[in-house]
Scaffold this active site. Structure first.
Site, mmCIF file in Angstrom:
data_model
loop_
_atom_site.group_PDB
_atom_site.id
_atom_site.type_symbol
_atom_site.label_atom_id
_atom_site.label_comp_id
_atom_site.label_asym_id
_atom_site.label_seq_id
_atom_site.Cartn_x
_atom_site.Cartn_y
_atom_site.Cartn_z
ATOM 1 N N HIS A 54 0.847 -1.198 0.000
ATOM 2 C CA HIS A 54 0.000 0.000 0.000
ATOM 3 C C HIS A 54 0.886 1.254 0.000
ATOM 4 C CE1 HIS A 54 -3.081 -2.899 1.260
ATOM 5 N NE2 HIS A 54 -3.956 -2.016 0.826
ATOM 6 N N LYS A 59 -0.406 4.795 4.563
ATOM 7 C CA LYS A 59 -1.261 3.838 5.297
ATOM 8 C C LYS A 59 -0.700 3.619 6.709
ATOM 9 C CE LYS A 59 -3.641 -0.596 4.911
ATOM 10 N NZ LYS A 59 -4.935 -0.033 5.318
#
Ligand code: NAD
Length: 276
Positions: free
Chosen positions: A162, A166
């Site tokens: 990600h 995040k």
């Protein structure tokens, strides 16, 4: 909004001003939306009272002003909710009073909200899913089948990546994938390995790697690797933008029409449940 003569489905969007709510409103008016024929009839949120929900979503006015109260749900055929857990209990109870079908992607529900969701599901069809992506739903299904089919001779490792912002790791979707694969292999959470370094020794059979990579602007990638003697299978899902969740939720809203009361998931919407 529909452009055809069939009766359209009136949708109330709760959390209409949020990142997901605005994606849902854009997906509702998208001409290539499967099961199309929607019209926005209510937009509920805590912010931007009185502002047109279509304007907020960047698609121009739709004639529906944002409101903070739940009274406008009255005119809806179905509710699509991407709000916050604090809003959930009141919303689910209000929907239950009207036996309103509901699609909810709100995560982090507490016990009382889950109770209210079950009470609603006794009166109306409800679809709740932690991840409304159709591709991720399919990945979970294929992962279960592949892990069972591959058997003991294949080691399972999960890798997710990600964007750099995040905050949590591994992702909720990677955790769910690990649960699905772990159930199929008989490996509980105590068998998950979330990093390897130094003299770790040979890999035990009852181990499941769950590795998180972070960087750049990656929206979300999840891969299950099944590694056997001399061969390897990889199942990968790549999310390109948040609209994938909205498309899945709108597909679920269309599917709910005509369903019996009950609590459903995306596997039911996609017809995958009975094939596991
Ligand atoms: P966001 O913070 O951008 O938006 C939240 C929205 O909820 C806003 O419109 C806000 O005004 C509204 N809201 C908050 N409290 C409210 C209340 N008491 N009454 C009415 N409206 C209220 O959040 P987001 O990124 O759009 O995410 C929303 C939810 O969806 C979160 O729970 C998130 O985890 C979840 N989510 C689920 C999926 C999935 O596929 N299931 C995907 C992405 C996000």
């Amino acid at each position: 909004m529909t452009g055809n003569a069939t009766p359209s489905i009136g949708v109330a969007v709760v959390g209409a001003t949020g990142r997901m709510g605005r994606e849902v409103i854009r997906a509702l008016v998208s001409p290539d939306q499967p099961g199309g024929g929607f019209r926005l009839v209510a937009a509920v949120a805590r912010s931007a009272q009185g502002v047109d929900a279509g304007t907020l979503a960047g698609i121009g006015p739709l004639g529906v002003a944002v409101r903070s109260d739940l009274a406008p749900l009255e005119g809806a055929d179905v509710v699509i909710d991407f709000s916050l857990p604090g809003a959930a209990s009141a919303l689910f109870s209000a929907a239950a009073e009207r036996a309103l079908p509901l699609v909810s992607g709100t995560t982090g529900l507490d016990a009382s909200a889950e109770q209210a969701l079950k009470a609603l599901a006794a009166k109306a069809p409800v679809c709740w899913a932690p991840n409304f992506s159709q591709g991720v739903t399919l990945l979970m299904h294929l992962a279960r089948q592949a892990t069972v089919g591959a058997g003991e001779g294949f080691d399972a490792e999960i890798v997710e990546m990600h964007h750099r912002h995040k905050r949590d790791a591994p992702s909720g979707t990677a955790v769910r994938l690990a649960e699905v694969v772990g159930e199929a292999k008989g490996i509980g959470r105590d068998g998950w390995v979330q990093g390897r370094s130094g003299e770790v020794g040979a890999r035990p059979q009852k181990e499941l790697g769950v590795m998180a990579l972070r960087g750049g602007t990656v929206v979300g990638e999840h891969t299950l690797i099944l590694a056997g003697e001399g061969e390897r299978i990889e199942l990968t899902h790549r999310g390109e933008d948040r609209a994938i969740f909205a498309r899945g939720a709108v597909r679920a809203a269309a599917w709910l029409r005509g369903q019996a009361p009950g609590l459903y998931g995306m596997e039911d919407v996609m017809g995958l449940r009975s094939q596991v």
